[in-house]
Enzyme design. Sequence first.
Site, PDB file in Angstrom:
ATOM      1  N   GLU A 243      50.312  19.862   7.112  1.00 15.83           N
ATOM      2  CA  GLU A 243      49.920  19.864   5.689  1.00 15.83           C
ATOM      3  C   GLU A 243      49.841  18.414   5.254  1.00 15.83           C
ATOM      4  O   GLU A 243      50.869  17.756   5.067  1.00 15.83           O
ATOM      5  CB  GLU A 243      50.957  20.614   4.848  1.00 15.83           C
ATOM      6  CG  GLU A 243      51.065  22.094   5.166  1.00 15.83           C
ATOM      7  CD  GLU A 243      49.875  22.903   4.699  1.00 15.83           C
ATOM      8  OE1 GLU A 243      48.924  22.329   4.118  1.00 15.83           O
ATOM      9  OE2 GLU A 243      49.877  24.122   4.944  1.00 15.83           O
ATOM     10  N   CYS A 277      50.503  16.972  -3.429  1.00 10.89           N
ATOM     11  CA  CYS A 277      49.381  16.973  -2.491  1.00 10.89           C
ATOM     12  C   CYS A 277      48.186  17.712  -3.070  1.00 10.89           C
ATOM     13  O   CYS A 277      47.069  17.225  -3.028  1.00 10.89           O
ATOM     14  CB  CYS A 277      49.811  17.591  -1.168  1.00 10.89           C
ATOM     15  SG  CYS A 277      50.565  19.198  -1.344  1.00 10.89           S
TER      16      CYS A 277
HETATM   17  P1  NDP Z   1      54.571  10.032   5.065  1.00 12.55           P
HETATM   18  O1  NDP Z   1      53.536  10.536   5.988  1.00 12.55           O
HETATM   19  O2  NDP Z   1      54.752   8.597   4.901  1.00 12.55           O
HETATM   20  O3  NDP Z   1      56.010  10.596   5.485  1.00 12.55           O
HETATM   21  C1  NDP Z   1      56.241  11.968   5.689  1.00 12.55           C
HETATM   22  C2  NDP Z   1      57.413  12.153   6.617  1.00 12.55           C
HETATM   23  O4  NDP Z   1      57.084  11.713   7.930  1.00 12.55           O
HETATM   24  C3  NDP Z   1      58.650  11.366   6.214  1.00 12.55           C
HETATM   25  O5  NDP Z   1      59.782  12.173   6.447  1.00 12.55           O
HETATM   26  C4  NDP Z   1      58.597  10.172   7.140  1.00 12.55           C
HETATM   27  O6  NDP Z   1      59.844   9.553   7.338  1.00 12.55           O
HETATM   28  C5  NDP Z   1      58.097  10.834   8.407  1.00 12.55           C
HETATM   29  N1  NDP Z   1      57.498   9.930   9.383  1.00 12.55           N
HETATM   30  C6  NDP Z   1      56.994   8.679   9.182  1.00 12.55           C
HETATM   31  N2  NDP Z   1      56.477   8.206  10.351  1.00 12.55           N
HETATM   32  C7  NDP Z   1      56.671   9.165  11.289  1.00 12.55           C
HETATM   33  C8  NDP Z   1      56.353   9.261  12.670  1.00 12.55           C
HETATM   34  N3  NDP Z   1      55.716   8.295  13.327  1.00 12.55           N
HETATM   35  N4  NDP Z   1      56.678  10.407  13.314  1.00 12.55           N
HETATM   36  C9  NDP Z   1      57.287  11.423  12.669  1.00 12.55           C
HETATM   37  N5  NDP Z   1      57.632  11.371  11.373  1.00 12.55           N
HETATM   38  C10 NDP Z   1      57.322  10.266  10.670  1.00 12.55           C
HETATM   39  O7  NDP Z   1      54.259  10.773   3.684  1.00 12.55           O
HETATM   40  P2  NDP Z   1      54.987  10.569   2.281  1.00 12.55           P
HETATM   41  O8  NDP Z   1      56.418  10.957   2.370  1.00 12.55           O
HETATM   42  O9  NDP Z   1      54.628   9.226   1.774  1.00 12.55           O
HETATM   43  O10 NDP Z   1      54.289  11.700   1.388  1.00 12.55           O
HETATM   44  C11 NDP Z   1      53.135  11.457   0.656  1.00 12.55           C
HETATM   45  C12 NDP Z   1      51.918  11.998   1.374  1.00 12.55           C
HETATM   46  O11 NDP Z   1      52.142  13.341   1.790  1.00 12.55           O
HETATM   47  C13 NDP Z   1      50.702  12.061   0.491  1.00 12.55           C
HETATM   48  O12 NDP Z   1      49.599  11.556   1.202  1.00 12.55           O
HETATM   49  C14 NDP Z   1      50.474  13.526   0.215  1.00 12.55           C
HETATM   50  O13 NDP Z   1      49.160  13.889  -0.004  1.00 12.55           O
HETATM   51  C15 NDP Z   1      51.045  14.182   1.431  1.00 12.55           C
HETATM   52  N6  NDP Z   1      51.540  15.505   1.105  1.00 12.55           N
HETATM   53  C16 NDP Z   1      50.880  16.600   1.571  1.00 12.55           C
HETATM   54  C17 NDP Z   1      51.277  17.868   1.207  1.00 12.55           C
HETATM   55  C18 NDP Z   1      50.571  19.077   1.719  1.00 12.55           C
HETATM   56  O14 NDP Z   1      51.100  20.185   1.602  1.00 12.55           O
HETATM   57  N7  NDP Z   1      49.410  18.950   2.309  1.00 12.55           N
HETATM   58  C19 NDP Z   1      52.428  18.075   0.318  1.00 12.55           C
HETATM   59  C20 NDP Z   1      53.080  16.849  -0.073  1.00 12.55           C
HETATM   60  C21 NDP Z   1      52.633  15.612   0.319  1.00 12.55           C
HETATM   61  P3  NDP Z   1      60.301   8.277   6.449  1.00 12.55           P
HETATM   62  O15 NDP Z   1      59.603   8.356   5.133  1.00 12.55           O
HETATM   63  O16 NDP Z   1      61.754   8.447   6.330  1.00 12.55           O
HETATM   64  O17 NDP Z   1      59.921   7.077   7.233  1.00 12.55           O
END
Ligand code: NDP
Length: 469
Positions: A243, A277
Amino acid sequence: MSTQTTDLLDRVQDPEDGREILDPATGERVGFAPQATAEDLDAAVARALAAQPGWAATGEDSRRQALHAAADAVEAHAEELARLLSREQGKPLNGPNARFEVGACVAWLRTTADLPLEPEVVVDDESGRAILHYRPLGVVGAIGPWNWPMMISIWQIAPSLRMGNTVVIKPSGYTPLSVLALVEVLNSALPADVLIAVPGRGDIGDRLCRHPDVAKIMFTGSTETGKSIVKAASDTMKRMTMELGGNDAGIVLDDADPRALAEGIFWGAFINTGQTCAALKRLYVPESIYAQVCDALVEVAKTMPMGIGLEEQNVLGPLQNRAQWEIVDRLVRAAKDSGARVLLGGDPDAHAPGNFYPTTLVADIDPQNPLVVQEQFGPALPIIKYTDLDQAIEWANALDEALGSSVWSADTDRAIEVAARLVAGTTWINKHGAVDPRIPFGGARESGFGMEFGVAGLKEVAQPHVISQ
Ligand code: NDP
């Protein structure tokens, strides 16, 4: 802050040397987040793997009851969870925010528990009999974002547990305490080791995605991170639900009543202060009613108080983190520099305490402006004028993101005809972003793949197994 909130927080935070988590509205310390090591992650997966056969063997009725018991526990702790969520994420208690999010956790747990999923008889005739069963996958790895940390965790946890999997969840590094507190409450109603939280940053998430004993990754977050997860998880051929980001279009048709739809459009765009999102992120309005729609939106927006989440009157809050504040600021500046007309907001005080960005409406903006074609993920809505509906549909469909969209009209049949021409996982009519635990939800194009919610969502966390005789 209630004493109860402190108790729950004290149980989940690291009093020694965890990472300091600050309130995005005030800059005050919320607590200290524990940091898991690679060894902690491996140990969590080993425990979840060991617990999975026993959890699967308890049977579906027991697992359904366990999800209802977990929902009871969340209800019993609802106010303390909402207050912690408000302080860590920034979202107000009221409006479609912290109390709403905790309520959604309960709704998703209960509805997911009760969804019907029986083995499917796919052939039963003289040639034979084939039945499709849905078995557990094993250990599900869940990784989530910081915007709806509790609700999105439940979206991952509830169907996975219901189908007999165990779960290792890595919360966002921005909002770990909310998820740790939620998991603590859920675990008061669940057997040991079926749900384990491992707080850490992206490196821990990456290790989870590569772990050979993890069968599936459920990820919600940015498209960029999603792409690196797909690569990391491919070596072990994991199942995946992705997602990802969205930049949802809303199209207003020329028969719409601007005053009647303004509040719905406002909340479609500004729910969770735009950090959603599937929020409405670009609004296309016909020239014939453009001025009236702009005026009606300004009138509604001016009545919505923004401020510190724990203050009961507020319904809009700060951006959760400074990096997101800067993205919104950069995009609104680009719009202003291009000559677009700011109807409201757009003038943040960068030195004021907290990550507050004012509610911003931008009119007379070029359809290719960065504020339109890039996801702002904050409280700034571009309103684009159109004269030709076909052109508006083309603009709406032109981006790599295709999560949701909406059509606004007094004529539902006409709106449905336009909806059928839009590329998206969901198109809403006269509403936007209204998710429901019974209705499948997912993205098209680079907004991801796999469905959540409903029976379709249960099947995504199961291994299909045909017995053919
Ligand atoms: P990120 O992609 O930055 O982070 C999401 C999660 O992934 C965090 O827990 C992060 O950890 C983790 N992460 C980061 N790098 C890695 C990696 N290489 N491997 C595995 N996990 C990793 O997203 P955001 O938290 O900034 O959220 C905002 C984004 O999410 C927006 O673009 C939004 O559109 C999208 N979103 C989509 C939704 C949907 O249902 N489609 C719903 C909500 C948000 P850490 O942050 O601790 O580094």
